[in-house]
Every structure is written in structure tokens, then in C-alpha cells.
Design a protein around this motif. Sequence first.
Motif, PDB file in Angstrom:
ATOM      1  N   GLU A  61       8.015  -8.497 -10.463  1.00  0.00           N
ATOM      2  CA  GLU A  61       8.684  -7.192 -10.383  1.00  0.00           C
ATOM      3  C   GLU A  61       8.116  -6.357  -9.240  1.00  0.00           C
ATOM      4  O   GLU A  61       8.852  -5.634  -8.555  1.00  0.00           O
ATOM      5  N   MET A  62       6.806  -6.453  -9.025  1.00  0.00           N
ATOM      6  CA  MET A  62       6.188  -5.737  -7.910  1.00  0.00           C
ATOM      7  C   MET A  62       6.805  -6.179  -6.594  1.00  0.00           C
ATOM      8  O   MET A  62       7.143  -5.348  -5.731  1.00  0.00           O
ATOM      9  N   ILE A  63       6.966  -7.479  -6.411  1.00  0.00           N
ATOM     10  CA  ILE A  63       7.545  -8.015  -5.170  1.00  0.00           C
ATOM     11  C   ILE A  63       8.983  -7.530  -5.003  1.00  0.00           C
ATOM     12  O   ILE A  63       9.391  -7.106  -3.906  1.00  0.00           O
ATOM     13  N   ARG A  64       9.760  -7.562  -6.097  1.00  0.00           N
ATOM     14  CA  ARG A  64      11.150  -7.107  -6.024  1.00  0.00           C
ATOM     15  C   ARG A  64      11.232  -5.635  -5.622  1.00  0.00           C
ATOM     16  O   ARG A  64      12.024  -5.251  -4.753  1.00  0.00           O
ATOM     17  N   VAL A  65      10.383  -4.800  -6.222  1.00  0.00           N
ATOM     18  CA  VAL A  65      10.389  -3.362  -5.925  1.00  0.00           C
ATOM     19  C   VAL A  65       9.997  -3.112  -4.473  1.00  0.00           C
ATOM     20  O   VAL A  65      10.613  -2.283  -3.778  1.00  0.00           O
ATOM     21  N   ILE A  66       8.976  -3.808  -3.992  1.00  0.00           N
ATOM     22  CA  ILE A  66       8.528  -3.625  -2.604  1.00  0.00           C
ATOM     23  C   ILE A  66       9.630  -4.019  -1.625  1.00  0.00           C
ATOM     24  O   ILE A  66       9.874  -3.331  -0.623  1.00  0.00           O
ATOM     25  N   ARG A  67      10.311  -5.126  -1.918  1.00  0.00           N
ATOM     26  CA  ARG A  67      11.397  -5.598  -1.031  1.00  0.00           C
ATOM     27  C   ARG A  67      12.483  -4.541  -0.870  1.00  0.00           C
ATOM     28  O   ARG A  67      13.108  -4.443   0.185  1.00  0.00           O
ATOM     29  N   GLU A  68      12.713  -3.766  -1.908  1.00  0.00           N
ATOM     30  CA  GLU A  68      13.788  -2.771  -1.895  1.00  0.00           C
ATOM     31  C   GLU A  68      13.295  -1.374  -1.527  1.00  0.00           C
ATOM     32  O   GLU A  68      14.086  -0.426  -1.498  1.00  0.00           O
ATOM     33  N   SER A  69      12.007  -1.252  -1.227  1.00  0.00           N
ATOM     34  CA  SER A  69      11.426   0.070  -1.013  1.00  0.00           C
ATOM     35  C   SER A  69      11.450   0.487   0.453  1.00  0.00           C
ATOM     36  O   SER A  69      11.668  -0.326   1.356  1.00  0.00           O
ATOM     37  N   GLU A  70      11.171   1.771   0.660  1.00  0.00           N
ATOM     38  CA  GLU A  70      11.085   2.309   2.022  1.00  0.00           C
ATOM     39  C   GLU A  70       9.837   1.774   2.738  1.00  0.00           C
ATOM     40  O   GLU A  70       9.734   1.860   3.958  1.00  0.00           O
ATOM     41  N   GLY A  71       8.902   1.192   1.990  1.00  0.00           N
ATOM     42  CA  GLY A  71       7.679   0.660   2.582  1.00  0.00           C
ATOM     43  C   GLY A  71       7.947  -0.367   3.670  1.00  0.00           C
ATOM     44  O   GLY A  71       7.191  -0.464   4.645  1.00  0.00           O
ATOM     45  N   ILE A  72       9.034  -1.127   3.510  1.00  0.00           N
ATOM     46  CA  ILE A  72       9.398  -2.121   4.532  1.00  0.00           C
ATOM     47  C   ILE A  72       9.743  -1.414   5.832  1.00  0.00           C
ATOM     48  O   ILE A  72       9.294  -1.808   6.916  1.00  0.00           O
ATOM     49  N   GLN A  73      10.527  -0.325   5.745  1.00  0.00           N
ATOM     50  CA  GLN A  73      10.923   0.407   6.951  1.00  0.00           C
ATOM     51  C   GLN A  73       9.751   1.160   7.566  1.00  0.00           C
ATOM     52  O   GLN A  73       9.650   1.276   8.793  1.00  0.00           O
ATOM     53  N   VAL A  74       8.869   1.678   6.717  1.00  0.00           N
ATOM     54  CA  VAL A  74       7.665   2.347   7.222  1.00  0.00           C
ATOM     55  C   VAL A  74       6.836   1.365   8.037  1.00  0.00           C
ATOM     56  O   VAL A  74       6.356   1.688   9.138  1.00  0.00           O
TER      57      VAL A  74
ATOM     58  N   LEU B 281       0.829  -1.207   0.000  1.00  0.00           N
ATOM     59  CA  LEU B 281       0.000   0.000   0.000  1.00  0.00           C
ATOM     60  C   LEU B 281       0.870   1.266   0.000  1.00  0.00           C
ATOM     61  O   LEU B 281       0.558   2.249  -0.679  1.00  0.00           O
ATOM     62  N   TYR B 282       1.946   1.234   0.773  1.00  0.00           N
ATOM     63  CA  TYR B 282       2.862   2.378   0.794  1.00  0.00           C
ATOM     64  C   TYR B 282       3.436   2.608  -0.603  1.00  0.00           C
ATOM     65  O   TYR B 282       3.485   3.740  -1.095  1.00  0.00           O
ATOM     66  N   MET B 283       3.860   1.530  -1.236  1.00  0.00           N
ATOM     67  CA  MET B 283       4.479   1.646  -2.560  1.00  0.00           C
ATOM     68  C   MET B 283       3.503   2.223  -3.572  1.00  0.00           C
ATOM     69  O   MET B 283       3.879   3.029  -4.424  1.00  0.00           O
ATOM     70  N   TYR B 284       2.253   1.869  -3.471  1.00  0.00           N
ATOM     71  CA  TYR B 284       1.235   2.288  -4.447  1.00  0.00           C
ATOM     72  C   TYR B 284       0.755   3.719  -4.222  1.00  0.00           C
ATOM     73  O   TYR B 284       0.508   4.452  -5.174  1.00  0.00           O
ATOM     74  N   HIS B 285       0.632   4.112  -2.950  1.00  0.00           N
ATOM     75  CA  HIS B 285       0.003   5.399  -2.634  1.00  0.00           C
ATOM     76  C   HIS B 285       0.985   6.511  -2.254  1.00  0.00           C
ATOM     77  O   HIS B 285       0.697   7.685  -2.496  1.00  0.00           O
ATOM     78  N   VAL B 286       2.103   6.163  -1.609  1.00  0.00           N
ATOM     79  CA  VAL B 286       2.939   7.194  -0.969  1.00  0.00           C
ATOM     80  C   VAL B 286       4.335   7.304  -1.570  1.00  0.00           C
ATOM     81  O   VAL B 286       4.898   8.402  -1.633  1.00  0.00           O
ATOM     82  N   SER B 287       4.890   6.202  -2.009  1.00  0.00           N
ATOM     83  CA  SER B 287       6.279   6.186  -2.473  1.00  0.00           C
ATOM     84  C   SER B 287       6.534   7.196  -3.596  1.00  0.00           C
ATOM     85  O   SER B 287       5.649   7.437  -4.436  1.00  0.00           O
ATOM     86  N   PRO B 288       7.733   7.788  -3.636  1.00  0.00           N
ATOM     87  CA  PRO B 288       8.097   8.664  -4.768  1.00  0.00           C
ATOM     88  C   PRO B 288       8.018   7.928  -6.112  1.00  0.00           C
ATOM     89  O   PRO B 288       7.861   8.562  -7.163  1.00  0.00           O
ATOM     90  N   ASP B 289       8.146   6.601  -6.063  1.00  0.00           N
ATOM     91  CA  ASP B 289       8.089   5.795  -7.290  1.00  0.00           C
ATOM     92  C   ASP B 289       6.701   5.201  -7.522  1.00  0.00           C
ATOM     93  O   ASP B 289       6.553   4.227  -8.273  1.00  0.00           O
ATOM     94  N   ALA B 290       5.685   5.787  -6.879  1.00  0.00           N
ATOM     95  CA  ALA B 290       4.334   5.228  -6.966  1.00  0.00           C
ATOM     96  C   ALA B 290       3.825   5.143  -8.402  1.00  0.00           C
ATOM     97  O   ALA B 290       3.178   4.165  -8.788  1.00  0.00           O
ATOM     98  N   ARG B 291       4.138   6.144  -9.207  1.00  0.00           N
ATOM     99  CA  ARG B 291       3.623   6.161 -10.581  1.00  0.00           C
ATOM    100  C   ARG B 291       4.156   4.962 -11.379  1.00  0.00           C
ATOM    101  O   ARG B 291       3.393   4.289 -12.083  1.00  0.00           O
TER     102      ARG B 291
END
Length: 317
Positions: free
Chosen positions: A264-277, A241-251
Motif C-alpha cells: 500500500e505504501m508503494i501504491r500511495v507513493i506512485r500516485e503522490s505528488e512526491g514523484i513530481q517533486v 521521504l516526501y510522502m512521510y514528511h511533507v505530503s498533506p496525507d503524511a499522517r
Amino acid sequence: MKLTDIFWPFRSDMDYIERELDRAIDTKEPVLQKTSSHLLKAGGKRIRPVFVLLGGKFGNYDIERLKHVAVSLELIHMASLVHDDVIDDAELRRGKMTVKSKWDNRIAMYTGDYIFARALMIATELSNPQIHKILSRAIVDLCTGEIEQIRDLHNWNQSLRNYLRRIKRKTALLIAISCQLGALAADATPDVVHRLYVYGYNVGMAFQITDDILDFIGDEKKLGKPAGSDLRQGNITLPALYMYHVSPDARCFRELVKENRVDEMIRVIRESEGIQVARRLAERYLTRAAQALTPLPDNKSKDALLKIARFIGERQF
């Protein structure tokens, strides 16, 4: 730190609860016996019975009374897992075949219903009407949470509030009332009962958020399921949800969603700030859990509850 280390001082009572669980599912119907035993032997952390016993330590501890609460709550949890596996079409749980994959959906549903019914029968051994009221309300909320999860499958427009309400009903409430009912069955004071409920609720929220983090970054062998299983099944959790709505790379991420490029979605989420959030939110819940215990007397049970909270924050599976 391992849960077994925390549970060690209570191992004899937990062994007793395990035997009572085995007795609880005993039936002369051979298929139900096999399916229920299969589920029980698949293991689990047994964290709900442990919370019942620890809650009971703050009152007049009586394992013969507490066992009815501990066994009932674990059976309700087990029944919900069987139903979850049917809804999610899951082949594995904790690295072992699910009831629905080893038998079929119909057998799995009836197994879940049977275990649910056994939980309610065992709870009738307790005469306190408040316990039954709390237990019944929790089952209603649990079922509501299941329906909400089905409703929100593949729904990327759900809010953080939707997500938090769902995990409250699906996970946190059962953990909260495990602590609460353990204390209530032991005739603890109302303030203690309330504080243990607050502790359990916050620990339960952190537990599920951590589960949702591990679904992306955990060791597949330890988890007993492939990485990103929730997302593949359409269950959209906090990191996604963070990746889709809030992340700078959401688009860019939304393009992946539109094209259903799940790997690819799983790979991007694993490397995103969403995990830390998600981690930071889980830590906030754990801080509140510890604060709820502060006024309670210092004893081995309080120490164990604090250690369990720390374990949830640090766990890898």
C-alpha cells in the motif's frame, strides 16, 4: 532518444574499452573468472567510461591513456554493485541473477574485492599523482556512502540533506570524477576540468534521483527488478521521504509505515505528488549541468554531454 544513438560516434573506442574491461578481469582462478565475467556480461550503460572519453575530447585525446581511467572507474562501479547486492540481499540485477544469488555472499564479497583491486592496479599505469588523489578520495566517499545507506535503512526520520549527501557519495561523485579525470588525463585546462566535474556532479545527482523515481513507477521488465525494491529493502528515497514528511496525507501514510503495509505504501507513493517533486529536483540538477558546459567550446563532445543530460531527464529505465 537512446544512449546507443548518443554513443554511436564513439562506438569504436567504446568497443575497445569493452575489450579492455574483459582483459582487466581475466584471471586463472576459475571461480573469480566466472563470477567477474557473469557481472561484466550482465551489461550496463557504461556511462562512466563514456564520460571519461567525452572529457578527454576537451584536451589531448589519447585512448591508450584514457583507457586506464575509463576501465578503472567502471570496475570500481561494478565492484560496488556486487557489494550492494550482498547488503540488499538482491536476487536480480538488470533482470539477471546477481553474483550473490548465483553463488553465495562470500563468493560475491571476494569477487567485489578482486574487481576493486584490479581497478587500482590498472590506475597505477597513470603517473599523474592528482589523478590518484582524486580517485582515492572518491573511493573513500563511496564507502562512506555505503555505510550511510546501511545506517539509514528503515530510518524514516532522516532529512532531505541526509538523502542528498548519500546519493552524492554513492552515485554522483563517481560520475563527476569520470568527467573530471577524463579531462585531467588529457591535459585539459583547469577551468575545463572544473566545469566538467560540476557537470558530472549535477548529472550524477539527477541520475540517482531519476533511478529512485523509476523504482516506483518504471516498467519492471525494463528495470529488471520488482517495483518498490528499494523501499522493500528499507532504502528510503526522495519520493517516500516526501510522502512521510511533507505530503498533506503524511499522517495516513505514517500509519501505513507503522503497520508495515509495504504494498500500500508503494501504491500511495506512485500516485503522490512526491514523484513530481523528485522530478523537479532532478530537472534543477540537469539545468545546472547544462549551465556548467555553456562556456566550453561547441563540439561533438559538448553536444553529446548535453544529449546525455536530456536522456537522463527523459529515461524510462
